[in-house]
Scaffold this motif. Structure first.
Motif, PDB file in Angstrom:
ATOM      1  N   LEU A 190       9.108  86.312  75.558  1.00 38.71           N
ATOM      2  CA  LEU A 190       9.334  85.993  76.966  1.00 38.71           C
ATOM      3  C   LEU A 190      10.791  85.589  77.154  1.00 38.71           C
ATOM      4  CD1 LEU A 190       8.267  85.357  79.861  1.00 38.71           C
ATOM      5  CD2 LEU A 190       7.856  83.019  79.034  1.00 38.71           C
ATOM      6  N   LYS A 191      11.529  86.388  77.897  1.00 39.99           N
ATOM      7  CA  LYS A 191      12.920  86.081  78.245  1.00 39.99           C
ATOM      8  C   LYS A 191      12.913  85.553  79.675  1.00 39.99           C
ATOM      9  CE  LYS A 191      17.537  88.163  78.613  1.00 39.99           C
ATOM     10  NZ  LYS A 191      18.324  89.415  78.471  1.00 39.99           N
ATOM     11  N   LEU A 192      13.128  84.238  79.814  1.00 38.68           N
ATOM     12  CA  LEU A 192      12.872  83.571  81.086  1.00 38.68           C
ATOM     13  C   LEU A 192      14.145  83.006  81.705  1.00 38.68           C
ATOM     14  CD1 LEU A 192      10.623  82.578  83.053  1.00 38.68           C
ATOM     15  CD2 LEU A 192      10.601  80.449  81.737  1.00 38.68           C
ATOM     16  N   LYS A 193      14.346  83.342  82.979  1.00 43.78           N
ATOM     17  CA  LYS A 193      15.388  82.722  83.797  1.00 43.78           C
ATOM     18  C   LYS A 193      14.745  81.644  84.662  1.00 43.78           C
ATOM     19  CE  LYS A 193      16.404  86.623  85.713  1.00 43.78           C
ATOM     20  NZ  LYS A 193      17.023  87.683  86.566  1.00 43.78           N
ATOM     21  N   VAL A 194      15.479  80.561  84.937  1.00 43.37           N
ATOM     22  CA  VAL A 194      15.002  79.511  85.831  1.00 43.37           C
ATOM     23  C   VAL A 194      15.983  79.400  86.993  1.00 43.37           C
ATOM     24  CG1 VAL A 194      14.342  77.103  86.064  1.00 43.37           C
ATOM     25  CG2 VAL A 194      13.946  78.288  83.904  1.00 43.37           C
ATOM     26  N   LEU A 195      15.464  79.538  88.219  1.00 40.92           N
ATOM     27  CA  LEU A 195      16.316  79.651  89.397  1.00 40.92           C
ATOM     28  C   LEU A 195      15.976  78.605  90.452  1.00 40.92           C
ATOM     29  CD1 LEU A 195      15.989  83.533  89.819  1.00 40.92           C
ATOM     30  CD2 LEU A 195      17.740  82.305  88.522  1.00 40.92           C
ATOM     31  N   ASP A 196      16.975  78.234  91.245  1.00 39.22           N
ATOM     32  CA  ASP A 196      16.753  77.402  92.420  1.00 39.22           C
ATOM     33  C   ASP A 196      15.973  78.220  93.448  1.00 39.22           C
ATOM     34  OD1 ASP A 196      17.505  76.536  95.261  1.00 39.22           O
ATOM     35  OD2 ASP A 196      18.332  74.888  94.096  1.00 39.22           O
ATOM     36  N   PHE A 227      14.968  72.013  80.972  1.00 38.17           N
ATOM     37  CA  PHE A 227      14.230  71.790  79.729  1.00 38.17           C
ATOM     38  C   PHE A 227      12.867  72.451  79.848  1.00 38.17           C
ATOM     39  CE2 PHE A 227      12.041  68.532  76.813  1.00 38.17           C
ATOM     40  CZ  PHE A 227      12.342  69.284  75.686  1.00 38.17           C
ATOM     41  N   LEU A 228      12.547  73.334  78.917  1.00 34.62           N
ATOM     42  CA  LEU A 228      11.298  74.091  78.922  1.00 34.62           C
ATOM     43  C   LEU A 228      10.429  73.668  77.748  1.00 34.62           C
ATOM     44  CD1 LEU A 228      12.887  77.567  79.655  1.00 34.62           C
ATOM     45  CD2 LEU A 228      11.534  76.231  81.274  1.00 34.62           C
ATOM     46  N   LYS A 229       9.155  73.393  78.035  1.00 38.06           N
ATOM     47  CA  LYS A 229       8.215  73.004  76.979  1.00 38.06           C
ATOM     48  C   LYS A 229       7.004  73.942  77.025  1.00 38.06           C
ATOM     49  CE  LYS A 229       8.111  68.700  78.489  1.00 38.06           C
ATOM     50  NZ  LYS A 229       7.826  67.251  78.605  1.00 38.06           N
ATOM     51  N   LEU A 230       6.670  74.517  75.884  1.00 38.66           N
ATOM     52  CA  LEU A 230       5.566  75.466  75.779  1.00 38.66           C
ATOM     53  C   LEU A 230       4.388  74.801  75.081  1.00 38.66           C
ATOM     54  CD1 LEU A 230       4.724  78.496  76.228  1.00 38.66           C
ATOM     55  CD2 LEU A 230       5.441  78.872  73.854  1.00 38.66           C
ATOM     56  N   TYR A 231       3.210  74.901  75.708  1.00 42.70           N
ATOM     57  CA  TYR A 231       1.993  74.297  75.162  1.00 42.70           C
ATOM     58  C   TYR A 231       0.915  75.366  74.999  1.00 42.70           C
ATOM     59  CZ  TYR A 231       3.952  69.772  76.620  1.00 42.70           C
ATOM     60  OH  TYR A 231       4.750  68.685  76.796  1.00 42.70           O
ATOM     61  N   ASP A 262       6.521  74.791  71.205  1.00 42.80           N
ATOM     62  CA  ASP A 262       7.935  75.153  71.194  1.00 42.80           C
ATOM     63  C   ASP A 262       8.625  74.528  72.403  1.00 42.80           C
ATOM     64  OD1 ASP A 262      10.236  76.294  70.242  1.00 42.80           O
ATOM     65  OD2 ASP A 262       9.414  78.320  70.112  1.00 42.80           O
ATOM     66  N   SER A 263       9.944  74.516  72.372  1.00 42.48           N
ATOM     67  CA  SER A 263      10.723  74.019  73.497  1.00 42.48           C
ATOM     68  C   SER A 263      12.106  74.630  73.452  1.00 42.48           C
ATOM     69  CB  SER A 263      10.820  72.487  73.456  1.00 42.48           C
ATOM     70  OG  SER A 263      11.406  72.047  72.251  1.00 42.48           O
ATOM     71  N   SER A 264      12.783  74.609  74.598  1.00 41.27           N
ATOM     72  CA  SER A 264      14.118  75.182  74.681  1.00 41.27           C
ATOM     73  C   SER A 264      14.825  74.632  75.909  1.00 41.27           C
ATOM     74  CB  SER A 264      14.053  76.709  74.746  1.00 41.27           C
ATOM     75  OG  SER A 264      15.347  77.271  74.654  1.00 41.27           O
ATOM     76  N   ILE A 265      16.121  74.858  75.971  1.00 45.14           N
ATOM     77  CA  ILE A 265      16.941  74.477  77.115  1.00 45.14           C
ATOM     78  C   ILE A 265      17.642  75.735  77.620  1.00 45.14           C
ATOM     79  CG2 ILE A 265      18.860  73.049  77.915  1.00 45.14           C
ATOM     80  CD1 ILE A 265      18.207  71.147  75.579  1.00 45.14           C
ATOM     81  N   VAL A 266      17.588  75.972  78.930  1.00 43.24           N
ATOM     82  CA  VAL A 266      18.234  77.154  79.500  1.00 43.24           C
ATOM     83  C   VAL A 266      19.750  77.017  79.383  1.00 43.24           C
ATOM     84  CG1 VAL A 266      18.632  78.494  81.600  1.00 43.24           C
ATOM     85  CG2 VAL A 266      16.337  77.618  81.085  1.00 43.24           C
ATOM     86  N   GLU A 267      20.363  77.967  78.689  1.00 41.32           N
ATOM     87  CA  GLU A 267      21.813  78.019  78.540  1.00 41.32           C
ATOM     88  C   GLU A 267      22.263  79.463  78.703  1.00 41.32           C
ATOM     89  OE1 GLU A 267      22.218  74.353  75.314  1.00 41.32           O
ATOM     90  OE2 GLU A 267      22.522  76.430  74.674  1.00 41.32           O
TER      91      GLU A 267
END
Length: 280
Positions: free
Chosen positions: A31-37, A48-52, A61-66
């Protein structure tokens, strides 16, 4: 003795081989995810993204959008939930019902909370999902509706078909522990204004009691307010002939954000193994 040792060694190799075959047979989506306003569609760098996993609420898993995105590895046949958190924005949830792939292999996931933009095949057992998630900025006095909260005519008791909407509100308050809200209830224009004001207040009080008691939400975080027939959404005021469907539109419950705290210096975010940002 030698025969026993050989048998144990053979069993060990068999177990390892079995695990390798099982692992190799698994299929994945990346999953290649963008986070937008949600308003201006700008990338929210630093989200900050957290996967459950949904069957056992455990972070995997977790990640930070950069540099525009983050990438997660999802196994087909599993169910996941993704949480996105960004200061001054409402926490956003996305659900991945990967089990629907077993029913229809042409589908990647049955998803809610994200928009799938493109799916491409990487290999026989791996595909790439390119998607985006929108987050709403918190603004004071923002008002938004709560779906599926209905009342019988001239009644204020919470009906069972309203539980889903109230449970969603409970989740919203738990996901965003810094916000304080007003729960406002409205009536249609039938009966006089004074009666409708009292009726709407009773509805708001019942809804708040449900949230506080069932969701264990602090009482001071949510205020009940009845507006009666003072804020109709359509033309169905006193003396106007309207259908029941038109009247029902005005019998609604809404949320207003009264206040929130920002966290300009968040605690250290634990990055997982997921990939953030562009990789050339």
């Amino acid at each position: 003795m030698k025969a026993i040792s050989f048998l144990l060694l053979l069993m060990s190799f068999t177990r390892v081989f079995s695990q390798d075959v099982q692992s190799a047979s698994k299929s994945y989506f990346h999953l290649k995810l963008k986070v937008l306003d949600a308003e201006n569609h700008k990338s929210l760098e630093g989200t900050f993204l957290k996967l459950y996993t949904k069957n056992k609420p455990q972070r995997v898993d977790s990640s930070i959008v950069e540099n525009g995105y983050a990438i997660f590895k999802l196994e087909k046949g599993n169910e996941y939930e993704l949480l996105a958190q960004f200061d001054e924005y409402l926490t956003q949830r996305a659900s991945f019902n990967a089990a629907c792939y077993l029913q229809n292999p042409s589908k990647a996931f049955c998803v809610s909370g994200i928009d799938i933009e493109h799916i491409s095949k990487l290999s026989n057992q791996s595909s790439l999902i390119e998607a985006s998630m929108s987050m709403k900025k918190i603004n004071l006095n923002d008002v938004f509706g709560v779906e599926h909260i209905h009342y019988d005519f001239d009644k204020w008791e919470i009906r069972k078909d309203a539980w889903a909407g109230l449970n969603n509100l409970i989740q919203l308050l738990k996901d965003n522990p810094s916000i304080k809200v007003e729960l406002g209830s409205h009536t249609d224009s039938r009966s006089d204004e004074g009666y409708n004001m009292v009726l709407s207040q009773k509805r708001a009080d019942e809804a708040v009691n449900f949230i506080v008691n069932k969701g264990k939400i602090a009482q001071e975080r949510i205020i009940a307010k009845g507006y009666g027939e003072s804020q109709l959404l359509n033309h169905c005021k006193d003396g106007v002939n309207c259908s029941e469907k038109e009247h029902a539109l005005n019998r609604r419950t809404e949320i207003k954000v009264l206040g929130y705290q920002t966290n300009k210096k968040p605690s250290v975010l634990q990055r997982g193994t997921a990939i953030s940002g562009a990789r050339n």
